[in-house]
Design a protein around this motif. Structure first.
Motif, PDB file in Angstrom:
ATOM      1  N   PHE A 176       0.849  -1.190   0.000  1.00 15.82           N
ATOM      2  CA  PHE A 176       0.000   0.000   0.000  1.00 15.82           C
ATOM      3  C   PHE A 176       0.883   1.237   0.000  1.00 15.82           C
ATOM      4  O   PHE A 176       1.867   1.313   0.742  1.00 15.82           O
ATOM      5  N   ASP A 177       0.535   2.201  -0.818  1.00 21.21           N
ATOM      6  CA  ASP A 177       1.269   3.464  -0.899  1.00 21.21           C
ATOM      7  C   ASP A 177       0.249   4.580  -0.979  1.00 21.21           C
ATOM      8  O   ASP A 177      -0.470   4.718  -1.970  1.00 21.21           O
ATOM      9  N   SER A 178       0.183   5.360   0.074  1.00 16.58           N
ATOM     10  CA  SER A 178      -0.835   6.412   0.135  1.00 16.58           C
ATOM     11  C   SER A 178      -0.624   7.476  -0.926  1.00 16.58           C
ATOM     12  O   SER A 178      -1.556   8.213  -1.257  1.00 16.58           O
ATOM     13  N   THR A 235      -8.461   4.517   2.676  1.00 17.05           N
ATOM     14  CA  THR A 235      -8.513   4.049   1.293  1.00 17.05           C
ATOM     15  C   THR A 235      -9.113   2.655   1.156  1.00 17.05           C
ATOM     16  O   THR A 235      -9.878   2.384   0.227  1.00 17.05           O
ATOM     17  N   VAL A 236      -8.741   1.777   2.062  1.00 16.22           N
ATOM     18  CA  VAL A 236      -9.173   0.374   2.021  1.00 16.22           C
ATOM     19  C   VAL A 236     -10.103   0.113   3.196  1.00 16.22           C
ATOM     20  O   VAL A 236      -9.809   0.507   4.327  1.00 16.22           O
ATOM     21  N   TRP A 283       4.905   5.875   9.808  1.00 16.12           N
ATOM     22  CA  TRP A 283       4.058   4.680   9.642  1.00 16.12           C
ATOM     23  C   TRP A 283       2.633   4.999  10.085  1.00 16.12           C
ATOM     24  O   TRP A 283       1.668   4.510   9.489  1.00 16.12           O
ATOM     25  N   GLU A 284       2.498   5.807  11.103  1.00 13.85           N
ATOM     26  CA  GLU A 284       1.161   6.194  11.564  1.00 13.85           C
ATOM     27  C   GLU A 284       0.395   6.916  10.470  1.00 13.85           C
ATOM     28  O   GLU A 284      -0.797   6.659  10.254  1.00 13.85           O
ATOM     29  N   GLU A 285       1.066   7.804   9.747  1.00 20.19           N
ATOM     30  CA  GLU A 285       0.416   8.519   8.655  1.00 20.19           C
ATOM     31  C   GLU A 285       0.045   7.574   7.515  1.00 20.19           C
ATOM     32  O   GLU A 285      -1.032   7.692   6.929  1.00 20.19           O
ATOM     33  N   GLU A 286       0.947   6.623   7.217  1.00 23.34           N
ATOM     34  CA  GLU A 286       0.653   5.672   6.147  1.00 23.34           C
ATOM     35  C   GLU A 286      -0.500   4.752   6.545  1.00 23.34           C
ATOM     36  O   GLU A 286      -1.365   4.426   5.721  1.00 23.34           O
ATOM     37  N   PHE A 287      -0.545   4.356   7.800  1.00 22.09           N
ATOM     38  CA  PHE A 287      -1.628   3.517   8.295  1.00 22.09           C
ATOM     39  C   PHE A 287      -2.954   4.268   8.239  1.00 22.09           C
ATOM     40  O   PHE A 287      -3.995   3.700   7.857  1.00 22.09           O
TER      41      PHE A 287
END
Length: 318
Positions: free
Chosen positions: A18-20, A60-61, A50-54
């Motif tokens: 996953f890539d935001s 998104t999902v 990682w918190e921002e990506e999570f």
């Protein structure tokens, strides 16, 4: 010594990064992928936590449909331990209502050597997700696994260059009635692998994990001692697959296996990455393959600097 690679699948689902920030027309359905969430702390152009990506993943999902999640690099591997991403995931447990599998620490050698990965108490995931059926962990440093009860877990894999005895004891003292697959990378003492064959006694006695049919005691510098213990272990009678690969197994350990209880009921005996001589290799294959046992004796190794047994090495240490 070879390194480890990123997972290609989890729970039988293909791994998808996953890539935001990615421009992608559509992602797979939430339940059709093993979603890997990771960041590169050295990427100045994509400076995100990682918190921002999570958080981007949650936006998104649909987390309610996610069945498998892979926790990749979460920051500086030698500065921040896995309690950071684990804490974020468990805090959102009520949103992951279909989650069945988690792997923590999917870092390859270019990101961090396996013994640099800072782990934590991974049983927090089992507590937060009572329906989890697969748990995988990479890295033994600071890893904690206190004994616990979990009714659903069917597969537990712990990959390390050195697995602390306390972790081994915690796993083996746990009540995991559904466990079918157990794989422990025991590693070497130089990187914290201080478990002995005696620590494995509760497992080898056959009194633990009544549904166990796949046992991997891998990547160990004590492979010959473990093979000797396994040769008379009651648990072997109900196994289908026995994996003693990636360690320092030599002729003495293979001879112990051949002289012990019958292994002809196995479907697979995995001994790849070994130090057997060709005559003993032949003895093993001639004893088992006629009975339908698949024997993996690939990757015959030579001791370093002609040092004999003292020059044997595991696949993964540092």
């Amino acid at each position: 010594m070879s390194g480890v690679e990123h997972l290609h699948e989890l729970l039988g689902l293909p791994a998808v990064d996953f890539d935001s920030g990615a421009e992608k027309p559509s992602w797979p359905a939430a339940g059709d992928a093993a979603w890997r969430i990771r960041v590169d702390p050295y990427d100045d152009e994509r400076d995100r936590s990682w918190e921002e990506e999570f958080a981007g993943f949650l936006d998104t999902v649909d987390p309610a449909g996610v069945r498998a999640l892979i926790i990749g690099q979460w920051g500086e591997s030698y500065e921040e331990d896995s309690s950071y991403p684990i804490g974020l995931l468990t805090a959102a447990a009520d949103r992951f209502t279909s989650l069945e599998a988690v792997f923590v620490g999917d870092l390859e050698m270019e990101e961090a050597e396996i013994s640099w990965i800072q782990q934590s108490d991974v049983t927090a995931l089992l507590t937060a997700f009572p329906g989890l059926v697969e748990l995988g962990v990479r890295g033994g440093s600071e890893l904690v696994f206190p004994p616990l009860k979990h009714a659903s877990l069917r597969s537990l894999v712990v990959e390390s260059g050195g697995l602390p005895a306390q972790v081994v004891r915690g796993v083996l003292d746990s009540e995991l009635p559904a466990l079918e697959r157990l794989e422990l990378w025991l590693g070497v003492s130089a990187y914290g692998g201080d478990a002995t064959a005696d620590d494995l006694a509760p497992l080898l006695s056959g009194t633990r994990f009544p549904r166990l049919h796949h046992l991997g005691l891998r990547n160990s510098e004590l492979a010959n001692e473990i093979a000797a213990a396994v040769a008379s272990a009651p648990v072997v009678a109900r196994l289908r697959t026995l994996d003693l690969s990636s360690g320092t197994l030599g002729d003495e350990g293979a001879a112990a296996l051949l002289e012990g209880q019958p292994l002809t009921h196995l479907t697979t005996l995995d001994l790849h990455h070994h130090f057997l001589t060709p005559p003993v290799e032949r003895r093993v294959t001639e004893a088992l393959e006629p009975h339908g046992v698949r024997v993996d004796l690939s990757e015959r190794c030579e001791p370093w600097d002609n040092r004999g047994a003292a020059g044997r090495y595991t696949t993964v240490a540092e």
